[in-house]
Design a protein around this motif. Structure first.
Motif, PDB file in Angstrom:
ATOM      1  N   LEU A 461      11.654  -5.504 -75.175  1.00 54.33           N
ATOM      2  CA  LEU A 461      10.811  -4.803 -76.144  1.00 54.33           C
ATOM      3  C   LEU A 461      10.463  -3.393 -75.688  1.00 54.33           C
ATOM      4  O   LEU A 461       9.938  -2.598 -76.481  1.00 54.33           O
ATOM      5  CB  LEU A 461       9.520  -5.592 -76.388  1.00 54.33           C
ATOM      6  CG  LEU A 461       9.670  -6.972 -77.028  1.00 54.33           C
ATOM      7  CD1 LEU A 461       8.318  -7.671 -77.087  1.00 54.33           C
ATOM      8  CD2 LEU A 461      10.280  -6.863 -78.417  1.00 54.33           C
ATOM      9  N   LEU A 462      10.698  -3.084 -74.425  1.00 55.19           N
ATOM     10  CA  LEU A 462      10.420  -1.749 -73.913  1.00 55.19           C
ATOM     11  C   LEU A 462      11.346  -0.725 -74.573  1.00 55.19           C
ATOM     12  O   LEU A 462      12.428  -1.075 -75.039  1.00 55.19           O
ATOM     13  CB  LEU A 462      10.613  -1.732 -72.387  1.00 55.19           C
ATOM     14  CG  LEU A 462       9.568  -2.509 -71.580  1.00 55.19           C
ATOM     15  CD1 LEU A 462      10.049  -2.694 -70.141  1.00 55.19           C
ATOM     16  CD2 LEU A 462       8.237  -1.769 -71.600  1.00 55.19           C
ATOM     17  N   PRO A 463      10.932   0.561 -74.637  1.00 52.59           N
ATOM     18  CA  PRO A 463       9.727   1.125 -74.016  1.00 52.59           C
ATOM     19  C   PRO A 463       8.490   0.968 -74.889  1.00 52.59           C
ATOM     20  O   PRO A 463       8.583   0.731 -76.095  1.00 52.59           O
ATOM     21  CB  PRO A 463      10.096   2.605 -73.895  1.00 52.59           C
ATOM     22  CG  PRO A 463      10.980   2.854 -75.082  1.00 52.59           C
ATOM     23  CD  PRO A 463      11.803   1.593 -75.244  1.00 52.59           C
ATOM     24  N   GLN A 464       7.329   1.080 -74.262  1.00 51.19           N
ATOM     25  CA  GLN A 464       6.058   1.098 -74.978  1.00 51.19           C
ATOM     26  C   GLN A 464       6.037   2.298 -75.920  1.00 51.19           C
ATOM     27  O   GLN A 464       6.690   3.310 -75.685  1.00 51.19           O
ATOM     28  CB  GLN A 464       4.900   1.206 -73.967  1.00 51.19           C
ATOM     29  CG  GLN A 464       3.516   1.371 -74.560  1.00 51.19           C
ATOM     30  CD  GLN A 464       3.073   0.193 -75.405  1.00 51.19           C
ATOM     31  OE1 GLN A 464       3.342   0.188 -76.606  1.00 51.19           O
ATOM     32  NE2 GLN A 464       2.420  -0.788 -74.787  1.00 51.19           N
ATOM     33  N   ASN A 465       5.299   2.189 -77.010  1.00 50.10           N
ATOM     34  CA  ASN A 465       5.173   3.306 -77.938  1.00 50.10           C
ATOM     35  C   ASN A 465       4.566   4.518 -77.240  1.00 50.10           C
ATOM     36  O   ASN A 465       3.726   4.378 -76.330  1.00 50.10           O
ATOM     37  CB  ASN A 465       4.334   2.910 -79.144  1.00 50.10           C
ATOM     38  CG  ASN A 465       5.095   2.040 -80.120  1.00 50.10           C
ATOM     39  OD1 ASN A 465       6.328   2.084 -80.169  1.00 50.10           O
ATOM     40  ND2 ASN A 465       4.383   1.258 -80.911  1.00 50.10           N
ATOM     41  N   ASP A 466       4.965   5.701 -77.659  1.00 58.96           N
ATOM     42  CA  ASP A 466       4.494   6.947 -77.039  1.00 58.96           C
ATOM     43  C   ASP A 466       2.979   7.017 -77.019  1.00 58.96           C
ATOM     44  O   ASP A 466       2.314   6.639 -77.984  1.00 58.96           O
ATOM     45  CB  ASP A 466       5.035   8.155 -77.808  1.00 58.96           C
ATOM     46  CG  ASP A 466       6.540   8.327 -77.644  1.00 58.96           C
ATOM     47  OD1 ASP A 466       7.108   7.721 -76.723  1.00 58.96           O
ATOM     48  OD2 ASP A 466       7.134   9.069 -78.456  1.00 58.96           O
ATOM     49  N   GLY A 467       2.454   7.525 -75.917  1.00 52.65           N
ATOM     50  CA  GLY A 467       1.014   7.764 -75.806  1.00 52.65           C
ATOM     51  C   GLY A 467       0.216   6.641 -75.222  1.00 52.65           C
ATOM     52  O   GLY A 467      -0.974   6.785 -74.945  1.00 52.65           O
TER      53      GLY A 467
END
Length: 468
Positions: A461-467
């Motif tokens: 599922l990576l990467p985490q959403n930006d920010g």
């Protein structure tokens, strides 16, 4: 994701086994629990041997959506949470409340509500997949029953994925009940997700009946699938298709009309309702009524913002009928008053409405305007304005008409399932709007964070959403 994993060789989550869901439904348990498989033969094939048990499996999905899903009318549903996230609702509750994290724009990958939304949504999707596969493999259900149940389950699968992709951005699209496959799924692009949603909805529409099952519009039919298709096409900028799907509904004037009084819009028998959720029992009303209505000030949880109240034009009957003032010596506040009942009544008077006719008029109006059909776009817009007691719109140019439609959506659809957030997002207008009213707003907040626990369990599922 945790909810789509095998926990041990002997135990399974109830959301993954319809046999256990049925067992708990029959015995009145509303919670997902980890339990040993029952010794009785309530296995999945048994559930789909006859229509009664297969239908019970489908009904249970609607109950879960109503009570615990992102479309619930409680304070963890999209209406309240995204209303506080944007500029519709001010928050007055305790700092520990889930609403405060949305209101203060302090959501994190570890925020419990984010994980709850993700897990409950994929539980609903998994359950829908189980119905789809179960009815396909059934050798005893009639073709008519198979079509109805499969069509409903495909609709639910599309409905939940649609909201997830608009909340989180790129997500997986789950069509399997194989835990080994689901525990390692990867995210697909938003474009791919929309293509799959459209495919599911087109299939659902082909399978579902023209007429409603029962008299209270609580089970999806072709018109319900078309209503979601119209919204999906609009969001995906398929303007002609959005207008066509909305017209499919709007042309059924013998079935769908705007009510004579705005106060009748949210009643059980409203002619503008396309799809609504049945409450738990007769006499119960909506979770929205219990969530938004307060009787004394200051508000215990939330109230409508001054920004929203000021958006209504003078004489707008929506403000007169769909908001209510509460005043005492300490101040004046307003709450959403679309639903009038906050407690049990002798018989149910209101069900939670998911799709209604006014949205379809606004969808078609916008889709027409986007294609340069300004005259007919204005006609759709002015039907809504006339219903609210307002004069015809003064907009003339294509852009003016589109902006007028977004303004109308703001005052027509407030506190309903996050429409305001999604509208600002698809206009690329979140920053310009919320920077004026939300001190903690930042550009990256257009997507919610993916749950940290899910990323740890499934690195695909990576990467985490930006920010985040």
């Amino acid at each position: 994701m945790e909810t789509i994993k095998k926990q041990s060789s002997k135990k399974h989550l109830i959301g993954w086994q319809w046999s256990i869901i049925l067992f708990l439904t029959l015995f009145g348990c509303d919670e997902f629990l980890e339990v040993d498989l029952p010794t009785s033969q309530l296995n999945t094939p048994f559930v789909f041997e006859n229509y009664t048990t297969a239908n019970a499996a489908m009904v249970d999905i609607y109950a879960k959506i109503r009570d615990n899903g992102i479309l619930s009318g409680n304070n963890m549903g999209l209406g309240a949470s995204l209303g506080a996230y944007t500029d519709e609702l001010d928050f007055f509750g305790p700092p520990s409340s889930s609403l405060n994290f949305f209101y203060s724009n302090t959501l994190l990958p570890t925020t419990a509500t984010i994980e709850t939304w993700w897990n409950n949504s994929f539980n609903n999707i998994y359950a829908a997949n189980t119905v789809i596969i179960g009815v396909e493999n059934s050798e005893t259900l009639t073709q008519e029953n198979k079509n109805q149940l499969k069509g409903e389950a495909l609709f639910i699968r599309a409905l939940i994925h649609f909201h997830l992709v608009n909340l989180f951005g790129d997500i997986p699209y789950i069509t399997s009940t194989d835990y080994r496959q689901n525990q390692s799924v990867a995210r697909l692009s938003t474009e791919e997700i929309y293509n799959l949603i459209i495919l599911d909805l087109e299939n659902a529409k082909s399978l579902l009946p023209e007429n409603y099952f029962g008299g209270t519009r609580v089970r999806p039919n072709k018109s319900v699938a078309a209503a979601l298709l119209a919204r999906v096409y609009l969001y995906n900028q398929n303007w002609a298709e959005a207008a066509n799907e909305a017209s499919y509904i709007l042309n059924q004037t013998g079935t769908f009309t705007l009510p004579a009084s705005m106060n009748n819009t949210f009643l059980i028998q409203s002619p503008s309702t396309i799809w609504q959720l049945l409450p738990q029992a007769n006499g119960r009303n909506t979770l929205e009524g219990a969530t938004f209505i307060f009787l004394t000030g200051p508000p215990p949880s939330m109230a409508l913002t001054e920004h929203l109240l000021n958006a209504f034009e003078a004489g707008d009957q929506r403000k007169a009928n769909w908001t209510k003032e509460v005043t005492n010596a300490n101040g004046t506040w307003y709450h959403a008053f679309k639903y009038k009942q906050r407690t049990i009544t002798a018989s149910s008077q209101e069900y939670s409405i998911i799709f209604r006719l006014a949205e379809q008029l606004l969808i078609r109006g916008e889709a027409r305007a986007r294609q340069g059909e300004t005259i007919t776009a204005l006609e759709d817009l002015n039907i809504i304005r006339a219903q609210a007691g307002l004069p015809v719109a003064t907009a003339n140019t294509q852009n003016e008409i589109i902006q007028a439609i977004f303004q109308e959506r703001k005052v027509e659809l407030f506190t309903e399932f996050g429409h305001r957030f999604f509208d600002l997002k698809r206009q690329n207008n979140l920053d310009a709007t919320l920077n004026l009213t939300k001190p903690g707003w930042s550009t990256h907040m257009k997507n919610l964070p993916l749950p940290e626990r899910e990323l740890l369990l499934n690195p695909n599922l990576l990467p985490q959403n930006d920010g985040y």
